[in-house]
Scaffold this motif. Structure first.
Motif, short mmCIF file in Angstrom:
data_model
loop_
_atom_site.label_atom_id
_atom_site.label_comp_id
_atom_site.label_asym_id
_atom_site.label_seq_id
_atom_site.Cartn_x
_atom_site.Cartn_y
_atom_site.Cartn_z
N THR A 35 0.81 -1.23 0.00
CA THR A 35 0.00 0.00 0.00
C THR A 35 0.84 1.27 0.00
OG1 THR A 35 -0.04 0.17 2.42
CG2 THR A 35 -1.80 -1.12 1.39
N GLY A 36 2.14 1.16 0.34
CA GLY A 36 2.88 2.38 0.67
C GLY A 36 2.23 3.02 1.87
N ASP A 37 2.42 4.31 2.06
CA ASP A 37 1.66 5.04 3.08
C ASP A 37 0.35 5.46 2.44
OD1 ASP A 37 3.78 4.81 4.81
OD2 ASP A 37 4.41 6.90 4.65
N PHE A 38 -0.74 5.33 3.17
CA PHE A 38 -2.00 5.76 2.56
C PHE A 38 -3.00 6.18 3.63
CE2 PHE A 38 -5.36 2.51 3.29
CZ PHE A 38 -4.61 1.54 3.96
N LYS A 39 -4.04 6.84 3.20
CA LYS A 39 -5.23 7.04 4.00
C LYS A 39 -6.40 7.01 3.04
CE LYS A 39 -6.35 11.34 5.35
NZ LYS A 39 -6.19 12.73 5.93
N VAL A 40 -7.61 6.94 3.56
CA VAL A 40 -8.79 7.00 2.72
C VAL A 40 -9.41 8.38 2.91
CG1 VAL A 40 -11.08 6.03 2.29
CG2 VAL A 40 -9.16 4.52 2.89
N ASP A 41 -9.23 9.23 1.93
CA ASP A 41 -9.78 10.59 2.01
C ASP A 41 -10.88 10.70 0.96
OD1 ASP A 41 -10.31 13.30 2.06
OD2 ASP A 41 -8.21 13.84 2.45
N HIS A 42 -12.13 10.76 1.47
CA HIS A 42 -13.25 10.79 0.52
C HIS A 42 -13.43 12.16 -0.12
CE1 HIS A 42 -14.70 6.74 1.14
NE2 HIS A 42 -14.49 6.90 2.44
N THR A 43 -12.78 13.17 0.43
CA THR A 43 -12.89 14.52 -0.15
C THR A 43 -11.50 15.12 -0.31
OG1 THR A 43 -13.19 15.38 2.10
CG2 THR A 43 -15.18 14.98 0.82
N PRO A 44 -10.67 14.47 -1.14
CA PRO A 44 -9.28 14.94 -1.25
C PRO A 44 -9.21 16.35 -1.84
CG PRO A 44 -9.77 13.33 -2.96
CD PRO A 44 -10.95 13.34 -2.03
N VAL A 45 -8.22 17.09 -1.42
CA VAL A 45 -8.08 18.48 -1.83
C VAL A 45 -7.91 18.60 -3.35
CG1 VAL A 45 -6.58 20.50 -1.65
CG2 VAL A 45 -7.21 19.22 0.40
N LEU A 63 -9.22 10.73 -5.87
CA LEU A 63 -9.53 9.71 -4.87
C LEU A 63 -8.54 8.56 -4.91
CD1 LEU A 63 -13.39 9.15 -5.20
CD2 LEU A 63 -12.17 9.91 -3.14
N ILE A 64 -8.41 7.89 -3.79
CA ILE A 64 -7.72 6.61 -3.78
C ILE A 64 -8.45 5.70 -4.78
CG2 ILE A 64 -9.05 6.08 -1.68
CD1 ILE A 64 -6.92 4.08 -0.87
N ASP A 65 -7.70 4.89 -5.52
CA ASP A 65 -8.27 4.13 -6.63
C ASP A 65 -8.96 2.86 -6.12
OD1 ASP A 65 -8.91 2.94 -9.02
OD2 ASP A 65 -6.93 3.21 -9.93
N PHE A 66 -10.11 3.11 -5.43
CA PHE A 66 -10.90 1.99 -4.91
C PHE A 66 -11.16 0.92 -5.97
CE2 PHE A 66 -12.68 5.53 -2.25
CZ PHE A 66 -12.26 5.06 -1.02
N HIS A 67 -11.43 1.41 -7.19
CA HIS A 67 -11.91 0.49 -8.22
C HIS A 67 -10.85 -0.51 -8.63
CE1 HIS A 67 -14.29 4.16 -8.15
NE2 HIS A 67 -15.31 3.29 -8.23
N ARG A 68 -9.63 0.01 -8.76
CA ARG A 68 -8.56 -0.92 -9.15
C ARG A 68 -8.24 -1.87 -7.99
NH1 ARG A 68 -6.88 -4.25 -12.51
NH2 ARG A 68 -4.62 -4.58 -12.55
N LEU A 69 -8.26 -1.34 -6.76
CA LEU A 69 -8.02 -2.21 -5.61
C LEU A 69 -9.08 -3.30 -5.54
CD1 LEU A 69 -7.09 0.54 -2.95
CD2 LEU A 69 -5.50 -1.11 -4.01
N ILE A 95 1.66 19.39 0.39
CA ILE A 95 1.33 20.41 -0.60
C ILE A 95 -0.16 20.72 -0.63
CG2 ILE A 95 1.37 20.84 -3.10
CD1 ILE A 95 4.10 19.14 -2.92
N HIS A 96 -0.98 19.71 -0.32
CA HIS A 96 -2.42 19.99 -0.23
C HIS A 96 -2.70 21.01 0.86
CE1 HIS A 96 -3.18 16.96 -3.10
NE2 HIS A 96 -2.97 15.93 -2.29
N ARG A 97 -1.97 20.89 1.97
CA ARG A 97 -2.19 21.82 3.07
C ARG A 97 -1.68 23.20 2.71
NH1 ARG A 97 -1.22 19.17 8.72
NH2 ARG A 97 -2.72 17.79 7.69
N VAL A 98 -0.53 23.22 2.09
CA VAL A 98 0.03 24.49 1.61
C VAL A 98 -0.96 25.14 0.64
CG1 VAL A 98 1.88 25.48 0.20
CG2 VAL A 98 2.43 23.79 1.98
N GLN A 99 -1.52 24.33 -0.25
CA GLN A 99 -2.50 24.83 -1.22
C GLN A 99 -3.71 25.43 -0.53
OE1 GLN A 99 -2.66 24.49 -5.12
NE2 GLN A 99 -3.58 26.27 -4.16
#
Lengths: 553, 553
Positions: B159-169, B173-179, B233-237
């Motif tokens: 997975t690497g590092d990950f989280k599930v963010d349903h409203t990403p900046v 989205l995390i690629d639920f479909h491919r997973l 960078i999302h936070r900076v944005q």
């Protein structure tokens, strides 16, 4: 100082967690509340403990009427073995507090005669113009009190450390009624515990931990090992009673746990039901499900019993799969990694570990915001001084007081050493006394200062490189050397070539100096230092301490 | 190695947070996932960074087909400047990841030619018998991916590092479909991020922080200064867009913030609306309520911009009353005290400080238990290996997997260096490769070992005492000295008497040796060491390093 003037002088515990010490002066009478120690921050290399600078008290010793203690924790009594020999005034405290202090004094100052005077909650003693009253509070040690100083100007109320526990283990509630009475009549100054001022809500009752213990004991098939602060006697009591409930014998491991259990039992603060306590050797012979162990090391202290169990170095007890270990504490800031390492090591030995992050195995002994508000509203002080906390906690506590309607100009967020002076006209900052920290390293009290610490820091980072050379006192010629020795810099066998280069550099400097006939040793040394410092940084990006030594022969 | 056999070999990141590095071998092909660094624990005195021991890869370099990167954080790419010179294989990563790596390589290895190959999510590249697929995930840096290795035995999903963010900046989205597709077809092995495995529930969306920023900007009348990780960078944005919304200009302070903002902007990951960004000097000339500052130092790093602002050493910007400072991060374990100190110092300058303990100014980039369960249930792996975490986190993650119905014998809680071998018959631990930590100190990689560290520790605790004496090589008589020099032990001016006693002790030893005609230098030295060690411990309770030096003249 004229009468009609009250000075509140924090000597420790403001802007920090630990070494609590507060002087209150009225006319020519001083009463001191608590005199604790603090464990050193990481950067105080090699320091064992830190105590408050009490030179203000020592200089005014003829005015100091008493030291009064709120409870028996190290950060409230721990500096006394260092301070009492300079200031042997009467020390007032409750029975357990003085029992613990006595143990410390016997160990650290054998033969020293302290004037310890036992008081009970609601007792009042006279100390110069002060009437000192003791008021029961709840905390993570029994027999804790707040202190009300009745002064000619009004009541100064110091909460000590406290929490509001509505279901205390020993049934002894915080004395709401006396606090309310004082509030009704008017408190002049409130000094209140800020440790948890950042936390909303309220602190859970100590009984919650007993319920967790019950649940764990009920489910465990192997041994249960509980690590907690030895002085948390209510918790120790709960563990023992729960163990008994589930038919287990209890053994005690770790020096401070053995000591405190013995003192608390002797003084009647700990009920040890007959037949429950056993020696560790006996516990090792019992079936696993009939054993509980109480031990120290809840902060991951390297030499503690629990840490040694985790590393397999505690000979009397080996952790095995099936053991359940409860670390019944929260890591003190700075100890997080130590505790985490112990948890990991215990897991690796196959034990189940319950710790603060994942289980309700600990409650705080300090008040959260709702309790802080209750204390302020109950006592209705004119002036407010948040104490016992790092700066941001004092600030937050001051904000709470403002939210409850206290006048901003009557709230004092102070630093150690700042004098807060109260007169009938108002309160103000009125200068400073000397205050700060005194470092204890081994037997040395205050002899390790900034120079020694700076050297230790450099030595810790990059080690030391020593250059020795013997010069003829007659001719100035090199008689022996230069020799180069390093420690903590590079592993010498891997760096022989580098050391040869260092020697060549030193030889070149010596040749130049001899040629120029500038044989001032100080000059040679500083040239060696500068040249090698530059050279080594360029080659290694490290800055070892460079110590040139010249022997005249 | 025969085909039909898959080996998963963690070289870093198990039993620790940091230096993530995972080798996967199938037949004679090895693919490496990530190669990060770790910041040293306190007791690694003087060490700058720690990198994984990759000798297994170097020894098998002819098999290593590629290093694939999941994202651009230091603990995933930071060891490459040390490793690539020994192992210059193709490096695959997304555009931002490789952009950040390129910056590092230019700085640390100017002129080095790395073979960097940009990929996009859902790209598949062939590396020996592996097909390597990249799958988008959410994390606290853009352009993060999981890696699916399609092997002859099945899919290994990391997975690497990950989280599930349903409203990403950034809306990605995390690629639920491919997973889900991979899960539907069958995943052989799942390796999943355990950093937050102790935490129940789920991690909040990064947008929550944006909402907090909005609230703070709306209420603030002075400057707003935000410290966060530059790579977030999302936070900076979000900070920049909120600042713009409230009519503020944004300046950037701190080297890594300046660097990352520039790289991210250049690569199109950061939208800088026209006219919003200004230089720090210009910001200093604007009215306070029109200014926002983005800076580094959210971990209290001593040399960072925020820490220097807090101590008043940051010349370009002075903290003044009315400033609001947001420390938008959680302290990494071990940094708690550093961050707390910075918060206190900022408060003392009259600023309002919002930090993690009191305000919703940070969310994690890692998955909590509910997200971990989702990942396991979506991918339905046969084998499960928790990665990226200290031991107790791996244990907790393994428990979760068991609770979801995975067979206990198919779950592997491993240590760095342990080989997990999967064949069609099953999985098992199959020995070890050499793995561990390599310490980097300045330019030295791996040259600081246990002896140097042990010396540094002793020097840090109690300093050093050096005794120098010149002996005649002919007669053995003392020609000069003994001289005594100490550093980090006691402040010499206060300890002259002690030093005189030390000299007397050394003279007595020398006299005895000369009398007994035992002039073996090693004997003299060890006698000096033992005698002084005992003497000094008795007198000071300290144990300085004792270094006797004899010059033969």
């Amino acid at each position: 100082m004229r009468n009609g003037r009250l000075q509140i002088i924090p000597l420790g515990g403001l802007g920090e967690i630990g070494k609590n010490c507060m002087a209150v002066r009225c006319g020519n009478d001083i009463v001191v509340i608590d005199c604790g120690l603090m464990f050193p921050e990481e950067e105080l290399l090699g320091i064992d403990v830190v105590i408050p600078d009490v030179s203000y008290l020592v200089e005014n010793r003829q005015m100091v009427r008493a030291i009064v203690l709120t409870h028996g924790h190290e950060d409230h009594i721990g500096a006394l073995p260092y301070v009492l020999p300079q200031l042997n005034v009467p020390v007032y405290g409750t029975r357990l507090t003085l029992g613990l202090l006595e143990g410390k004094l016997e160990e650290q100052l054998p033969g020293f005669k302290a004037d310890l005077r036992v008081v009970k909650p609601r007792d009042v003693v006279e100390c110069g113009c002060f009437k000192v009253e003791f008021i029961r509070v709840s905390h993570s040690i029994p027999d804790a009190v707040a202190v009300a100083l009745h002064t000619p100007l009004g009541v100064v109320l110091h909460t000590g450390d406290f929490k509001v526990d509505h279901t205390p283990v020993d049934g002894e509630l915080i004395d709401f009624h006396r606090l309310a009475q004082l509030g009704e009549r008017g408190v002049l100054v409130l000094l209140s515990d800020s440790t948890n001022a950042e936390h909303t809500g309220y602190t859970m009752s100590e009984r919650v931990v007993g319920e967790t213990f019950d649940e764990v004991f009920r489910r465990s098939r192997g041994r249960v090992i509980i690590a907690t602060f030895a002085t948390n006697i209510h918790r120790v009591q709960q563990a023992i009673l729960v163990a008994q409930r589930y038919g287990r014998k209890v053994a005690v491991a770790g020096r401070s746990m053995v000591n405190v259990v013995s003192i608390a039992h002797k003084l009647g603060y700990l009920n040890l039901p007959q037949g429950v306590m056993v020696e560790l050797e006996e516990a090792n012979r019992l079936p696993r499900h009939q054993v509980a162990i109480l031990t120290t090391g809840s902060q991951g202290e390297p030499m503690s019993a629990l840490t040694r169990m985790a590393t397999g170095e505690f000979k009397q007890l080996e952790i095995i799969p099936g053991d359940t270990i409860i670390i019944s504490a929260v890591p003190i800031p700075g100890n997080e990694k130590l505790v985490a390492r112990v948890v990991d090591q215990l897991f690796k030995r196959g034990a189940m570990v319950l710790y603060e992050a994942v289980s309700a195995v600990h409650v705080s002994g300090h008040p959260c915001q709702e309790e802080l508000k209750l204390m302020i509203n109950l006592t209705r002080p004119r002036y407010f001084i948040p104490v016992h906390g790092e700066y941001r906690m004092l600030i937050r506590h001051a904000e709470l007081a403002r939210e409850l309607g206290l006048r901003p100009e009557n709230i004092f967020v102070a630093e150690n050493g700042q004098i807060i002076e109260i007169t009938p006209k108002g309160g103000r900052f009125a200068g400073r006394v000397s205050a700060g920290r005194v470092l204890v390293d081994g037997l040395g009290v205050g002899d390790v200062g900034n120079i020694v610490l700076r050297d230790r820091k450099q030595l810790a980072q990059d080690g030391i490189l020593i250059v020795v050379v013997a010069l003829s006192q007659e001719t100035g010629q090199v008689v022996a050397g230069p020799d180069v020795i390093s420690r903590g810099f590079v592993y010498v066998r891997e760096a022989e070539a580098l050391m040869e280069e260092v020697k060549a550099q030193v030889r070149a400097i010596l040749d130049r100096c001899i040629e120029r006939k500038s044989l001032e040793w100080a000059t040679i040394k500083s040239e060696v230092r500068e040249t090698l410092s530059r050279f080594l940084y360029e080659r290694t990006r490290r800055r070892p301490m460079i110590l040139p030594i010249i022997m005249g022969v």
